[in-house]
Write a protein that holds these residues in place. Structure first.
Motif, PDB file in Angstrom:
ATOM      1  N   TRP A 265       0.825  -1.206   0.000  1.00 24.54           N
ATOM      2  CA  TRP A 265       0.000   0.000   0.000  1.00 24.54           C
ATOM      3  C   TRP A 265       0.864   1.264   0.000  1.00 24.54           C
ATOM      4  CZ3 TRP A 265      -0.530   3.932   3.656  1.00 24.54           C
ATOM      5  CH2 TRP A 265      -1.580   4.823   3.424  1.00 24.54           C
ATOM      6  N   ILE A 266       1.933   1.286   0.807  1.00 19.84           N
ATOM      7  CA  ILE A 266       2.823   2.454   0.845  1.00 19.84           C
ATOM      8  C   ILE A 266       3.498   2.648  -0.507  1.00 19.84           C
ATOM      9  CG2 ILE A 266       4.912   3.408   1.885  1.00 19.84           C
ATOM     10  CD1 ILE A 266       4.133   2.038   4.481  1.00 19.84           C
ATOM     11  N   ASN A 267       3.996   1.551  -1.076  1.00 27.75           N
ATOM     12  CA  ASN A 267       4.650   1.666  -2.396  1.00 27.75           C
ATOM     13  C   ASN A 267       3.694   2.211  -3.439  1.00 27.75           C
ATOM     14  OD1 ASN A 267       6.962   0.590  -1.254  1.00 27.75           O
ATOM     15  ND2 ASN A 267       6.520  -1.509  -1.919  1.00 27.75           N
ATOM     16  N   ARG A 268       2.476   1.708  -3.419  1.00 31.10           N
ATOM     17  CA  ARG A 268       1.476   2.153  -4.398  1.00 31.10           C
ATOM     18  C   ARG A 268       1.080   3.601  -4.159  1.00 31.10           C
ATOM     19  NH1 ARG A 268      -1.471  -1.674  -3.538  1.00 31.10           N
ATOM     20  NH2 ARG A 268      -2.975  -0.764  -2.075  1.00 31.10           N
ATOM     21  N   THR A 269       0.946   3.992  -2.897  1.00 30.38           N
ATOM     22  CA  THR A 269       0.541   5.355  -2.576  1.00 30.38           C
ATOM     23  C   THR A 269       1.613   6.371  -2.941  1.00 30.38           C
ATOM     24  OG1 THR A 269      -0.829   4.548  -0.741  1.00 30.38           O
ATOM     25  CG2 THR A 269      -0.221   6.879  -0.708  1.00 30.38           C
ATOM     26  N   LEU A 270       2.875   6.042  -2.627  1.00 29.82           N
ATOM     27  CA  LEU A 270       3.974   6.958  -2.926  1.00 29.82           C
ATOM     28  C   LEU A 270       4.432   6.870  -4.373  1.00 29.82           C
ATOM     29  CD1 LEU A 270       6.134   6.651   0.324  1.00 29.82           C
ATOM     30  CD2 LEU A 270       4.402   8.365  -0.259  1.00 29.82           C
ATOM     31  N   GLY A 271       3.963   5.859  -5.084  1.00 23.67           N
ATOM     32  CA  GLY A 271       4.270   5.746  -6.505  1.00 23.67           C
ATOM     33  C   GLY A 271       5.696   5.355  -6.818  1.00 23.67           C
ATOM     34  N   GLN A 272       6.358   4.666  -5.886  1.00 22.78           N
ATOM     35  CA  GLN A 272       7.748   4.245  -6.117  1.00 22.78           C
ATOM     36  C   GLN A 272       7.969   2.874  -5.500  1.00 22.78           C
ATOM     37  OE1 GLN A 272      10.682   6.992  -4.723  1.00 22.78           O
ATOM     38  NE2 GLN A 272      12.416   5.794  -5.443  1.00 22.78           N
ATOM     39  N   PRO A 273       8.546   1.934  -6.255  1.00 24.67           N
ATOM     40  CA  PRO A 273       8.810   0.597  -5.703  1.00 24.67           C
ATOM     41  C   PRO A 273       9.726   0.689  -4.475  1.00 24.67           C
ATOM     42  CG  PRO A 273       9.101   0.608  -8.085  1.00 24.67           C
ATOM     43  CD  PRO A 273       8.960   2.040  -7.669  1.00 24.67           C
ATOM     44  N   ASN A 274       9.377  -0.031  -3.444  1.00 25.19           N
ATOM     45  CA  ASN A 274      10.184  -0.129  -2.218  1.00 25.19           C
ATOM     46  C   ASN A 274      10.264   1.173  -1.420  1.00 25.19           C
ATOM     47  OD1 ASN A 274      10.991  -2.912  -2.753  1.00 25.19           O
ATOM     48  ND2 ASN A 274      12.216  -2.024  -4.409  1.00 25.19           N
ATOM     49  N   ALA A 275       9.347   2.103  -1.664  1.00 28.55           N
ATOM     50  CA  ALA A 275       9.333   3.336  -0.868  1.00 28.55           C
ATOM     51  C   ALA A 275       9.033   3.043   0.600  1.00 28.55           C
ATOM     52  CB  ALA A 275       8.305   4.309  -1.427  1.00 28.55           C
ATOM     53  N   ALA A 276       8.439   1.893   0.843  1.00 28.92           N
ATOM     54  CA  ALA A 276       8.123   1.541   2.233  1.00 28.92           C
ATOM     55  C   ALA A 276       9.375   1.211   3.036  1.00 28.92           C
ATOM     56  CB  ALA A 276       7.175   0.339   2.259  1.00 28.92           C
ATOM     57  N   ALA A 277      10.473   0.858   2.364  1.00 34.76           N
ATOM     58  CA  ALA A 277      11.694   0.469   3.077  1.00 34.76           C
ATOM     59  C   ALA A 277      12.227   1.583   3.967  1.00 34.76           C
ATOM     60  CB  ALA A 277      12.756  -0.003   2.090  1.00 34.76           C
ATOM     61  N   PRO A 278      12.501   2.790   3.445  1.00 28.47           N
ATOM     62  CA  PRO A 278      13.001   3.841   4.339  1.00 28.47           C
ATOM     63  C   PRO A 278      11.989   4.264   5.396  1.00 28.47           C
ATOM     64  CG  PRO A 278      12.500   4.742   2.176  1.00 28.47           C
ATOM     65  CD  PRO A 278      12.417   3.256   2.049  1.00 28.47           C
ATOM     66  N   VAL A 279      10.694   4.162   5.045  1.00 27.87           N
ATOM     67  CA  VAL A 279       9.659   4.507   6.030  1.00 27.87           C
ATOM     68  C   VAL A 279       9.726   3.544   7.207  1.00 27.87           C
ATOM     69  CG1 VAL A 279       7.187   4.708   6.435  1.00 27.87           C
ATOM     70  CG2 VAL A 279       8.162   5.536   4.285  1.00 27.87           C
ATOM     71  N   THR A 280       9.769   2.250   6.905  1.00 28.14           N
ATOM     72  CA  THR A 280       9.815   1.244   7.959  1.00 28.14           C
ATOM     73  C   THR A 280      11.123   1.307   8.733  1.00 28.14           C
ATOM     74  OG1 THR A 280       8.425  -0.210   6.611  1.00 28.14           O
ATOM     75  CG2 THR A 280       9.611  -1.221   8.440  1.00 28.14           C
ATOM     76  N   TYR A 281      12.234   1.433   8.014  1.00 28.50           N
ATOM     77  CA  TYR A 281      13.535   1.491   8.673  1.00 28.50           C
ATOM     78  C   TYR A 281      13.626   2.703   9.599  1.00 28.50           C
ATOM     79  CZ  TYR A 281      15.332  -2.091   5.486  1.00 28.50           C
ATOM     80  OH  TYR A 281      15.547  -3.253   4.797  1.00 28.50           O
ATOM     81  N   SER A 282      13.107   3.836   9.155  1.00 32.31           N
ATOM     82  CA  SER A 282      13.153   5.044   9.987  1.00 32.31           C
ATOM     83  C   SER A 282      12.314   4.868  11.248  1.00 32.31           C
ATOM     84  CB  SER A 282      12.645   6.245   9.182  1.00 32.31           C
ATOM     85  OG  SER A 282      13.463   6.488   8.053  1.00 32.31           O
ATOM     86  N   THR A 283      11.177   4.204  11.105  1.00 29.14           N
ATOM     87  CA  THR A 283      10.317   3.976  12.271  1.00 29.14           C
ATOM     88  C   THR A 283      11.003   3.050  13.275  1.00 29.14           C
ATOM     89  OG1 THR A 283       8.368   4.229  10.860  1.00 29.14           O
ATOM     90  CG2 THR A 283       8.039   3.230  13.020  1.00 29.14           C
TER      91      THR A 283
END
Length: 423
Positions: free
Chosen positions: A57-75
Motif C-alpha cells: 500500500w505504501i509503495n502504491r501510494t507513494l508511486g515508487q517501488p520499495n518506498a516503504a523500506a526507508p519509512v519502515t527502517y526510519s520507524t
C-alpha cells in the motif's frame, strides 16, 4: 512469516498502549508517561508498517517501488532510540546527566534516520520486494549501506538496552525487577533479530542463500521480543494494580462476614469506573476487616476453636492449617453471634477466655495483609461452615444438617448458608 503475525504483534502492543491511556489522561504533563506511550505506539507501528500488505500500500501510494523500506527502517530506528532513552530516564540518576545522555542518543539516531533516507534516494531499487528487501539488495550500492546502517543502529540500541536492563535487575526488587527482566529478554530477542539479518546479508555476499534467517526466523524473533518489551513497560503500572485487585477479591469473604450490608454501603466497591482507586478500596476494606475483628473480642469462644482444630487434624490437615481453621471458625461463629439480624442462640455467646482473647488480638492487630487473606480463605472451608451451622442451630448435625431421625431440619431464613461464604 505469515501476514497475520505482523498485525497480531501490532495489536498486542497497542493493547498495552490502551492500558496506559487512563494514566496518560491523568498525567498528560508527565514527560515520562508521554514518552512511554510514544515508544509502545512506535513498536506497534513498526509491525504494522512491516506487514507485506502495508508495504504494498505504501509503495502504491507513494508511486515508487520499495518506498516503504526507508519509512519502515526510519520507524524502527526511532523506536530503538526512544526505547533506549526511555530506559535511561527510567533508571534515573543525576537529572542533567540523564537529560544529556538521552539527547545524545536521540540526536545520533535522528542523524541515522536522515542518512537512511538520503542513501535510499541516491540508490536504485527498481524491483519491488515486500518480504526479502534486505537480502535481495544486499549487494546494491547505497541501498546496501542503508540496510547495514539500519541494522547496526538497531543492533547497537538493542544490545545496550539489554545490558543496562540486566545490570539493573540486581539493584531493584518487586515489579520493577520483573519489568527489567522482561526488558532484558525482549531486547535479547531483538539482538538475535539483528544478528540473523546480518548473517543472511553476509551469506549473500559470499554467494550463499540463507534468506530464511531474514525472512522467516528474524521476524518471529522481533515479534516475540517487542511483545516482551511492551509487557515490560506495562508491568510496573499494571502489576501492582493487579496484585491489589487480587488481594481485594481474596479479602471479600472475610469482609462480607465481618461487615454488615448497612456498613458496606459506606465502602467503595470495585467497578470498571473506579479501577484507579483500587489501592484506596483495599485500604478501606482492610481497615473495615480489622475494625470488624476488634468488635468480636467478647464473643470469641475457645471451645469453638478447639473443636474446629481437632476436626481439621482428624481430616489430615497440618498443625498450621488446623490452627488457622480453628481461628477462622471462632471468628465466624462470633460474627454470627454479633450480627444484628436476630438474637443468636445463647450457646453462641460464650464469652472468650484469656487464650481465645489472646489469639484474637494476634489475628486482628498483629496480622499482616497476608494473614488476613489466609483467614479469609479459611472461613470458606467445609469445617468452618459445618461448625457455624451447628453453633447457630444447636441440634443440627455438623456434617449433614439432619436430626437423630434422619429428617432435614429447617434453617432460619436469616441464617441461611452459604450466605457470606458464597459471595
Amino acid at each position: 512469516m505469515d501476514v497475520w503475525i505482523y498485525f497480531l504483534a501490532a495489536v498486542a502492543l497497542w493493547a498495552g498502549l490502551a492500558a496506559q491511556i487512563s494514566g496518560l489522561r491523568r498525567a498528560w504533563r508527565d514527560p515520562f508517561k508521554r514518552a512511554l506511550c510514544a515508544v509502545i505506539f512506535l513498536a506497534g507501528l513498526c509491525f504494522a508498517l512491516g506487514a507485506p500488505p502495508t508495504i504494498a500500500w505504501i509503495n502504491r501510494t507513494l508511486g515508487q517501488p520499495n518506498a516503504a523500506a526507508p519509512v519502515t527502517y526510519s520507524t524502527v530506528t526511532a523506536f530503538s532510540a526512544s526505547s533506549l532513552a526511555l530506559v535511561i530516564k527510567w533508571r534515573g540518576g543525576d537529572p542533567e546527566r540523564v537529560r544529556r545522555l538521552s539527547r545524545r542518543w536521540l540526536g545520533t539516531y535522528s542523524l541515522i534516520i536522515i542518512l537512511e533516507v538520503i542513501l535510499f534516494a541516491v540508490g536504485s531499487a527498481p524491483t519491488e520486494r515486500r518480504t526479502d528487501f534486505d537480502t535481495y539488495y544486499a549487494g546494491t550500492p547505497f541501498i546496501r549501506e542503508m540496510i547495514l546502517l539500519y541494522l547496526i543502529a538497531h543492533f547497537a540500541a538493542a544490545s545496550t538496552t539489554m545490558t543496562l536492563c540486566w545490570r539493573w535487575t540486581g539493584q531493584t526488587t518487586g515489579w520493577t525487577r520483573r519489568a527489567l527482566k522482561l526488558f532484558a529478554l525482549g531486547w535479547l530477542f531483538n539482538v538475535a533479530y539483528g544478528a540473523f539479518k546480518l548473517t543472511a546479508i553476509c551469506a549473500r555476499w559470499t554467494g550463499r542463500d540463507w534468506d530464511g534467517l531474514s525472512t522467516q526466523l528474524a521476524p518471529l524473533l522481533v515479534a516475540a521480543g517487542s511483545a516482551l518489551v511492551a509487557a515490560g513497560y506495562v508491568v510496573p503500572g499494571l502489576g501492582p494494580w493487579s496484585s491489589s485487585a487480587l488481594t481485594l477479591m481474596r479479602l471479600r469473604p472475610l469482609f462480607r462476614l465481618l461487615v454488615g450490608p448497612a456498613d458496606r454501603r459506606h465502602t467503595v466497591s470495585l467497578s470498571w469506573r473506579s479501577l484507579a482507586d483500587v489501592e484506596l478500596q483495599l485500604t478501606k476494606r482492610t481497615t473495615a476487616i480489622r475494625d470488624g475483628l476488634s468488635r468480636l473480642t467478647s464473643h470469641l469462644d475457645e471451645d469453638v476453636r478447639t473443636r474446629a482444630y481437632s476436626r481439621a487434624l482428624t481430616d489430615g490437615a497440618s498443625v498450621a492449617a488446623a490452627d488457622l481453621i480453628g481461628s477462622a471458625a471462632m471468628v465466624a461463629v462470633a460474627a454470627e453471634a454479633c450480627s444484628g439480624s436476630s438474637e443468636p442462640h445463647a450457646d453462641a455467646l460464650r464469652v472468650s477466655n484469656g487464650t481465645a482473647r489472646g489469639r484474637f488480638w494476634w489475628i486482628s492487630l498483629g496480622a499482616e495483609q497476608t494473614d488476613l487473606i489466609r483467614l479469609s480463605r479459611a472461613v470458606r472451608t467445609p469445617i468452618v461452615r459445618a461448625i457455624v451451622r451447628a453453633q447457630v442451630q444447636p441440634g443440627v448435625g455438623e456434617h449433614n444438617g439432619r436430626d437423630s431421625g434422619g429428617r432435614a431440619l429447617p434453617v432460619h431464613p436469616l441464617r441461611r448458608l452459604p450466605g457470606w461464604f458464597s459471595r
